[in-house]
Motif scaffolding. Structure first.
Motif, PDB file in Angstrom:
ATOM      1  N   ASP A 141       7.110   9.350  -6.734  1.00 30.36           N
ATOM      2  CA  ASP A 141       7.330   7.895  -6.753  1.00 30.36           C
ATOM      3  C   ASP A 141       6.564   7.220  -7.886  1.00 30.36           C
ATOM      4  O   ASP A 141       5.611   7.785  -8.420  1.00 30.36           O
ATOM      5  N   GLU A 142       6.929   5.986  -8.164  1.00 30.40           N
ATOM      6  CA  GLU A 142       6.231   5.150  -9.150  1.00 30.40           C
ATOM      7  C   GLU A 142       5.008   4.506  -8.480  1.00 30.40           C
ATOM      8  O   GLU A 142       5.150   3.838  -7.453  1.00 30.40           O
ATOM      9  N   ILE A 143       3.818   4.711  -9.052  1.00 36.94           N
ATOM     10  CA  ILE A 143       2.628   4.113  -8.407  1.00 36.94           C
ATOM     11  C   ILE A 143       1.840   3.226  -9.385  1.00 36.94           C
ATOM     12  O   ILE A 143       0.749   2.745  -9.057  1.00 36.94           O
ATOM     13  N   GLU A 144       2.431   3.002 -10.575  1.00 39.34           N
ATOM     14  CA  GLU A 144       1.782   2.154 -11.586  1.00 39.34           C
ATOM     15  C   GLU A 144       1.454   0.771 -11.000  1.00 39.34           C
ATOM     16  O   GLU A 144       2.327   0.121 -10.396  1.00 39.34           O
ATOM     17  N   ASN A 145       0.210   0.336 -11.158  1.00 32.60           N
ATOM     18  CA  ASN A 145      -0.265  -0.982 -10.674  1.00 32.60           C
ATOM     19  C   ASN A 145      -0.155  -1.180  -9.164  1.00 32.60           C
ATOM     20  O   ASN A 145      -0.191  -2.316  -8.684  1.00 32.60           O
ATOM     21  N   GLU A 146       0.023  -0.130  -8.412  1.00 34.51           N
ATOM     22  CA  GLU A 146       0.103  -0.236  -6.942  1.00 34.51           C
ATOM     23  C   GLU A 146      -1.271   0.075  -6.342  1.00 34.51           C
ATOM     24  O   GLU A 146      -2.090   0.763  -6.956  1.00 34.51           O
ATOM     25  N   ASN A 147      -1.487  -0.394  -5.102  1.00 35.43           N
ATOM     26  CA  ASN A 147      -2.650   0.050  -4.337  1.00 35.43           C
ATOM     27  C   ASN A 147      -2.253   1.341  -3.631  1.00 35.43           C
ATOM     28  O   ASN A 147      -1.268   1.348  -2.888  1.00 35.43           O
ATOM     29  N   VAL A 148      -2.978   2.399  -3.901  1.00 36.81           N
ATOM     30  CA  VAL A 148      -2.603   3.674  -3.274  1.00 36.81           C
ATOM     31  C   VAL A 148      -3.728   4.185  -2.378  1.00 36.81           C
ATOM     32  O   VAL A 148      -4.911   3.924  -2.624  1.00 36.81           O
ATOM     33  N   THR A 149      -3.329   4.919  -1.341  1.00 41.48           N
ATOM     34  CA  THR A 149      -4.285   5.622  -0.491  1.00 41.48           C
ATOM     35  C   THR A 149      -3.902   7.093  -0.459  1.00 41.48           C
ATOM     36  O   THR A 149      -2.773   7.440  -0.098  1.00 41.48           O
ATOM     37  N   LEU A 150      -4.830   7.919  -0.876  1.00 40.92           N
ATOM     38  CA  LEU A 150      -4.630   9.366  -0.843  1.00 40.92           C
ATOM     39  C   LEU A 150      -5.261   9.888   0.438  1.00 40.92           C
ATOM     40  O   LEU A 150      -6.409   9.552   0.743  1.00 40.92           O
ATOM     41  N   ILE A 151      -4.528  10.691   1.176  1.00 37.55           N
ATOM     42  CA  ILE A 151      -5.086  11.289   2.404  1.00 37.55           C
ATOM     43  C   ILE A 151      -5.029  12.804   2.227  1.00 37.55           C
ATOM     44  O   ILE A 151      -3.947  13.380   2.075  1.00 37.55           O
ATOM     45  N   GLN A 152      -6.193  13.416   2.177  1.00 39.89           N
ATOM     46  CA  GLN A 152      -6.224  14.861   1.941  1.00 39.89           C
ATOM     47  C   GLN A 152      -7.497  15.455   2.521  1.00 39.89           C
ATOM     48  O   GLN A 152      -8.607  15.149   2.075  1.00 39.89           O
ATOM     49  N   SER A 153      -7.326  16.284   3.551  1.00 39.48           N
ATOM     50  CA  SER A 153      -8.471  17.031   4.079  1.00 39.48           C
ATOM     51  C   SER A 153      -8.817  18.152   3.123  1.00 39.48           C
ATOM     52  O   SER A 153      -7.978  18.580   2.315  1.00 39.48           O
ATOM     53  N   MET A 170       0.844  -1.210   0.000  1.00 40.04           N
ATOM     54  CA  MET A 170       0.000   0.000   0.000  1.00 40.04           C
ATOM     55  C   MET A 170       0.877   1.257   0.000  1.00 40.04           C
ATOM     56  O   MET A 170       1.739   1.401   0.853  1.00 40.04           O
ATOM     57  N   LYS A 171       0.652   2.116  -0.990  1.00 38.70           N
ATOM     58  CA  LYS A 171       1.404   3.385  -1.038  1.00 38.70           C
ATOM     59  C   LYS A 171       0.526   4.486  -0.445  1.00 38.70           C
ATOM     60  O   LYS A 171      -0.624   4.659  -0.870  1.00 38.70           O
ATOM     61  N   ILE A 172       1.055   5.203   0.516  1.00 40.34           N
ATOM     62  CA  ILE A 172       0.301   6.288   1.161  1.00 40.34           C
ATOM     63  C   ILE A 172       0.782   7.625   0.602  1.00 40.34           C
ATOM     64  O   ILE A 172       1.977   7.941   0.641  1.00 40.34           O
ATOM     65  N   ILE A 173      -0.163   8.397   0.105  1.00 38.77           N
ATOM     66  CA  ILE A 173       0.170   9.709  -0.475  1.00 38.77           C
ATOM     67  C   ILE A 173      -0.591  10.782   0.284  1.00 38.77           C
ATOM     68  O   ILE A 173      -1.821  10.742   0.374  1.00 38.77           O
ATOM     69  N   GLY A 174       0.133  11.723   0.825  1.00 37.57           N
ATOM     70  CA  GLY A 174      -0.508  12.807   1.570  1.00 37.57           C
ATOM     71  C   GLY A 174      -0.653  14.039   0.699  1.00 37.57           C
ATOM     72  O   GLY A 174       0.305  14.491   0.069  1.00 37.57           O
ATOM     73  N   GLY A 175      -1.855  14.595   0.671  1.00 38.92           N
ATOM     74  CA  GLY A 175      -2.065  15.856  -0.033  1.00 38.92           C
ATOM     75  C   GLY A 175      -1.520  17.009   0.795  1.00 38.92           C
ATOM     76  O   GLY A 175      -1.087  16.812   1.937  1.00 38.92           O
ATOM     77  N   PRO A 176      -1.557  18.228   0.247  1.00 41.59           N
ATOM     78  CA  PRO A 176      -0.962  19.367   0.958  1.00 41.59           C
ATOM     79  C   PRO A 176      -1.586  19.664   2.318  1.00 41.59           C
ATOM     80  O   PRO A 176      -0.919  20.203   3.187  1.00 41.59           O
ATOM     81  N   ALA A 177      -2.850  19.283   2.523  1.00 40.55           N
ATOM     82  CA  ALA A 177      -3.493  19.590   3.812  1.00 40.55           C
ATOM     83  C   ALA A 177      -3.279  18.489   4.847  1.00 40.55           C
ATOM     84  O   ALA A 177      -3.657  18.659   6.002  1.00 40.55           O
ATOM     85  N   SER A 178      -2.697  17.361   4.438  1.00 40.68           N
ATOM     86  CA  SER A 178      -2.625  16.219   5.368  1.00 40.68           C
ATOM     87  C   SER A 178      -1.259  15.530   5.352  1.00 40.68           C
ATOM     88  O   SER A 178      -1.171  14.300   5.421  1.00 40.68           O
ATOM     89  N   GLN A 179      -0.214  16.325   5.281  1.00 41.05           N
ATOM     90  CA  GLN A 179       1.137  15.771   5.208  1.00 41.05           C
ATOM     91  C   GLN A 179       1.516  14.999   6.482  1.00 41.05           C
ATOM     92  O   GLN A 179       2.064  13.912   6.411  1.00 41.05           O
TER      93      GLN A 179
END
Ligand code: R5P
Length: 283
Positions: A43-55, A1-10
């Motif tokens: 990062d490379e996220i091709e074919n990965e499970n990603v979770t975006l976290i952004q308020s 699982m790749k976790i990606i934080g948006g600008p409001a939820s770093q």
């Protein structure tokens, strides 16, 4: 699982990644000279499970979330966590001619799974075009309040809308709880109906889903202190604390203000990362 934080939820994204034993994916955030938002997932996220976290406390944060979802088009699965969803309070037409802003926003956000945290009105979840689930930070808040070490505290919600939250926060710790009655006169002015609560000689903790202008809590603090409370603490999930909210609350005599990191403020002393990590781990 790749976790990606948006600008409001770093911070929250970093804490969630750590709770899941991984590192957050790096993103670049910038603006074009005309003010338009730019971002890039490094990062490379091709074919990965990603979770975006952004308020989404601001319109720009909403745009950033849409950009992040679009940038993840090659991912195998996209989960979106919206810890604080702005516009959720406009969940119906209060006057003719108004939009249902929460619906307008929700309709634009599509992913495999969406998670919100103590969204102001749960019916908003039905407007997302994909499965959406609300996570409840009540237990975490209850445990945190227990850590204050107050003797026999009384938990109070400022209005009927926060009744379910106060019940959940209090019940895990066996605290007494009650609620007040609020009438909103304008965006930052409310009237709290006088209600006799037996708070004489008690420590009171006011609990709500969010503190925005502080109007609701300032009125409640004054009333509870006038009724004999020793001191009044504030605990909320979303410390929006806009304009001069903190000053209004301290002028009203608050002892302390605590919130969670659904919004990253000085008052965000409690993290909801364990809640998100647990929900992401469930299938
Ligand atoms: C409204 O029903 C919410 O639960 C909060 O009570 C409200 O949004 C707080 O707003 P303010 O701090 O501006 O009074």
């Amino acid at each position: 699982m790749k976790i990606i934080g948006g600008p409001a939820s770093q911070l929250l994204a970093s804490r969630t990644a750590r709770a899941l034993g991984t590192e957050p994916v790096l993103c670049e955030f910038n603006r074009f000279p005309d003010g338009e938002l730019y971002l890039r997932i490094v990062d490379e996220i091709e074919n990965e499970n990603v979770t975006l976290i952004q308020s989404m406390p601001t319109d720009s944060d909403f745009v950033s979330l849409l950009q992040l979802i679009d940038a993840c088009e090659g991912a195998a699965e996209i989960n979106v966590v919206i810890p604080y969803m702005g516009y959720a309070r406009q969940d119906k037409k209060f006057k003719s001619g108004e939009p249902i802003s929460a619906r307008a926003i929700a309709r634009c956000i599509n992913a495999d799974r969406i998670f919100t945290i103590n969204i102001h009105e749960k019916s908003v979840l039905d407007h997302f075009p994909c499965p959406a689930r609300n996570l409840d930070a009540a237990n975490l808040l209850g445990e945190y309040v227990a850590g204050f070490g107050l003797e026999n505290p009384m938990l109070v919600a400022p209005d009927e809308g926060a009744q379910e939250l106060i019940k959940n926060v209090a019940s895990g710790q066996g605290f007494d709880h009650d609620h007040l009655q609020k009438t909103r006169l304008s965006g930052d002015t409310v009237v709290i109906k006088t209600k006799s609560l037996d708070v004489t000689g008690r420590h009171v903790v006011l609990v709500d889903d969010m503190i925005a202008t502080g109007g609701t809590m300032a009125e409640s603090i004054r009333m509870l202190k006038a009724q004999g409370a020793i001191d009044v603490h504030l605990a909320c999930v979303h410390p929006v604390l806009t304009r001069n909210a903190a000053l209004r609350l301290f002028n009203a005599g608050v002892k302390d203000i605590i919130g969670t990191d659904t919004l990253e403020k000085a008052e965000s002393k409690l993290s909801v990362a364990p809640l998100i990590a647990e929900a992401l781990s469930e299938r």
